[in-house]
Design a protein around this motif. Sequence first.
Motif, PDB file in Angstrom:
ATOM      1  N   ALA A   2       0.972  -1.277   0.095  1.00  0.00           N
ATOM      2  CA  ALA A   2      -0.103  -0.475  -0.007  1.00  0.00           C
ATOM      3  C   ALA A   2       0.494   1.365  -0.113  1.00  0.00           C
ATOM      4  O   ALA A   2       1.490   1.241   0.364  1.00  0.00           O
ATOM      5  CB  ALA A   2      -1.133   0.042   1.338  1.00  0.00           C
ATOM      6  N   VAL A   3       0.379   2.629  -0.505  1.00  0.00           N
ATOM      7  CA  VAL A   3       0.956   3.928  -0.484  1.00  0.00           C
ATOM      8  C   VAL A   3       0.125   4.805   0.291  1.00  0.00           C
ATOM      9  O   VAL A   3      -0.777   5.134  -0.097  1.00  0.00           O
ATOM     10  CB  VAL A   3       0.849   3.989  -2.224  1.00  0.00           C
TER      11      VAL A   3
ATOM     12  N   PRO B 107       2.417  10.456   3.496  1.00  0.00           N
ATOM     13  CA  PRO B 107       3.424  11.198   5.160  1.00  0.00           C
ATOM     14  C   PRO B 107       2.050  11.672   5.821  1.00  0.00           C
ATOM     15  O   PRO B 107       2.066  12.512   6.758  1.00  0.00           O
ATOM     16  CB  PRO B 107       4.519  11.893   4.849  1.00  0.00           C
ATOM     17  N   THR B 108       1.650  13.092   5.254  1.00  0.00           N
ATOM     18  CA  THR B 108       0.078  13.512   5.359  1.00  0.00           C
ATOM     19  C   THR B 108      -0.744  12.931   6.194  1.00  0.00           C
ATOM     20  O   THR B 108      -1.742  14.318   6.660  1.00  0.00           O
ATOM     21  CB  THR B 108      -0.096  15.167   4.905  1.00  0.00           C
ATOM     22  N   ALA B 109      -1.313  12.087   5.347  1.00  0.00           N
ATOM     23  CA  ALA B 109      -2.395  11.158   6.151  1.00  0.00           C
ATOM     24  C   ALA B 109      -2.082  10.757   7.313  1.00  0.00           C
ATOM     25  O   ALA B 109      -1.484  10.134   7.513  1.00  0.00           O
ATOM     26  CB  ALA B 109      -2.635   9.985   5.036  1.00  0.00           C
ATOM     27  N   GLU B 110      -3.684  11.195   7.881  1.00  0.00           N
ATOM     28  CA  GLU B 110      -4.034  10.932   9.490  1.00  0.00           C
ATOM     29  C   GLU B 110      -4.586   8.992   9.575  1.00  0.00           C
ATOM     30  O   GLU B 110      -5.939   9.785   9.426  1.00  0.00           O
ATOM     31  CB  GLU B 110      -4.690  12.305   9.916  1.00  0.00           C
TER      32      GLU B 110
ATOM     33  N   GLY C 287      -5.364  -3.069   2.628  1.00  0.00           N
ATOM     34  CA  GLY C 287      -5.040  -3.522   1.880  1.00  0.00           C
ATOM     35  C   GLY C 287      -4.326  -3.683   0.755  1.00  0.00           C
ATOM     36  O   GLY C 287      -3.364  -2.258   0.742  1.00  0.00           O
ATOM     37  N   PRO C 288      -4.066  -4.471   0.271  1.00  0.00           N
ATOM     38  CA  PRO C 288      -2.753  -4.162  -0.657  1.00  0.00           C
ATOM     39  C   PRO C 288      -2.825  -3.700  -1.660  1.00  0.00           C
ATOM     40  O   PRO C 288      -3.974  -3.520  -2.770  1.00  0.00           O
ATOM     41  CB  PRO C 288      -2.137  -5.861  -1.267  1.00  0.00           C
ATOM     42  N   TYR C 289      -1.835  -2.618  -2.139  1.00  0.00           N
ATOM     43  CA  TYR C 289      -1.842  -1.877  -3.289  1.00  0.00           C
ATOM     44  C   TYR C 289      -3.260  -1.010  -3.262  1.00  0.00           C
ATOM     45  O   TYR C 289      -2.644   0.277  -4.052  1.00  0.00           O
ATOM     46  CB  TYR C 289      -2.200  -2.642  -4.462  1.00  0.00           C
ATOM     47  N   ALA C 290      -3.295  -0.378  -1.919  1.00  0.00           N
ATOM     48  CA  ALA C 290      -4.931   0.636  -1.860  1.00  0.00           C
ATOM     49  C   ALA C 290      -3.446   1.880  -1.758  1.00  0.00           C
ATOM     50  O   ALA C 290      -2.491   2.192  -1.662  1.00  0.00           O
ATOM     51  CB  ALA C 290      -5.582   0.490  -0.554  1.00  0.00           C
TER      52      ALA C 290
ATOM     53  N   PRO D  24      -7.846  -3.726  -1.241  1.00  0.00           N
ATOM     54  CA  PRO D  24      -6.698  -3.934  -1.799  1.00  0.00           C
ATOM     55  C   PRO D  24      -7.742  -2.872  -3.152  1.00  0.00           C
ATOM     56  O   PRO D  24      -8.803  -2.841  -3.721  1.00  0.00           O
ATOM     57  CB  PRO D  24      -7.212  -5.369  -2.497  1.00  0.00           C
ATOM     58  N   HIS D  25      -6.289  -2.235  -3.448  1.00  0.00           N
ATOM     59  CA  HIS D  25      -6.737  -1.646  -4.703  1.00  0.00           C
ATOM     60  C   HIS D  25      -8.030  -0.035  -4.443  1.00  0.00           C
ATOM     61  O   HIS D  25      -7.390   1.173  -5.525  1.00  0.00           O
ATOM     62  CB  HIS D  25      -7.378  -1.994  -6.298  1.00  0.00           C
ATOM     63  N   ALA D  26      -8.083  -0.303  -3.753  1.00  0.00           N
ATOM     64  CA  ALA D  26      -8.882   1.316  -2.821  1.00  0.00           C
ATOM     65  C   ALA D  26      -7.958   2.608  -3.589  1.00  0.00           C
ATOM     66  O   ALA D  26      -6.635   2.088  -3.209  1.00  0.00           O
ATOM     67  CB  ALA D  26     -10.218   1.341  -2.343  1.00  0.00           C
TER      68      ALA D  26
END
Length: 265
Positions: free
Chosen positions: A7-8, A11-14, A22-25, A41-43
Amino acid sequence: MSIHETAVVDPTAELDSSVIVGPYAVIGADVKIGAGTRIEPHAVVSGPSTIGERNMIGSFATVGGAPQDMSYRGEPTELIVGNDNQIREYASIHRGTPGGRGKTEIGNNCLLMAYIHIAHDCRIGDNVIMANVATLAGHVQVGERASIGGLVAVHQFCRIGAYSYIGGVSGLSLDVPPYVIVAGIRDRTRVSGINKVGLRRNGFSRETIGNLEAVFRIIYRSPNLLLKDALELARKDFPTCPEVARMVEFFETSKRGVVRRTEED
């Protein structure tokens, strides 16, 4: 917090410590996600967006994306999502526009099924159901516990009243009053009556449902009355019923016009 290694997350997300990603979100900048929410996943969740608690965002959903508006120039608008919502796979929900309300809002405990679309500046009440591929254009308002069937398309700036039921494959360009059943496409759209089954399921009394049926007859089955006279008569005959007052007020405040045709027309 459980974030899959693929997942990505910006850094500013809280994210609350109990959020699952999930994977690849992908979680973008300026996103806030509350406790117990699960990102499948993937969202993709973009910001500025605030996602409440115990939500589920399904695979390949796109939530908080930029509005589809030709005048949008990247201004900092937002999406606000309440608690306990299910946003299913491939759904798309966009932020607001500066020329609108500046934000798109979704209430609590909504079921937003696969491939639904909620455009910029929409406002969705609590406990709303949107079935697969239902589509709301910009600035649409949906009252609490309304049910919108599959493949329904709603014109921009329309209002969908509380506790109404929209039959599948309908196309709406006018406001839909609260408490009624509607189906059809544009000039073939028809109101078939009060949503009695939905009202009973939501605990409305027999008396209240009877009052609404009587008001429906006054408004829709009195060809010799002008609309303003029908509304005055409804208010006079049922002065203490809040549901009747709500329906009358809905007609009186409509800017686009309200669906008036019935199956008998």
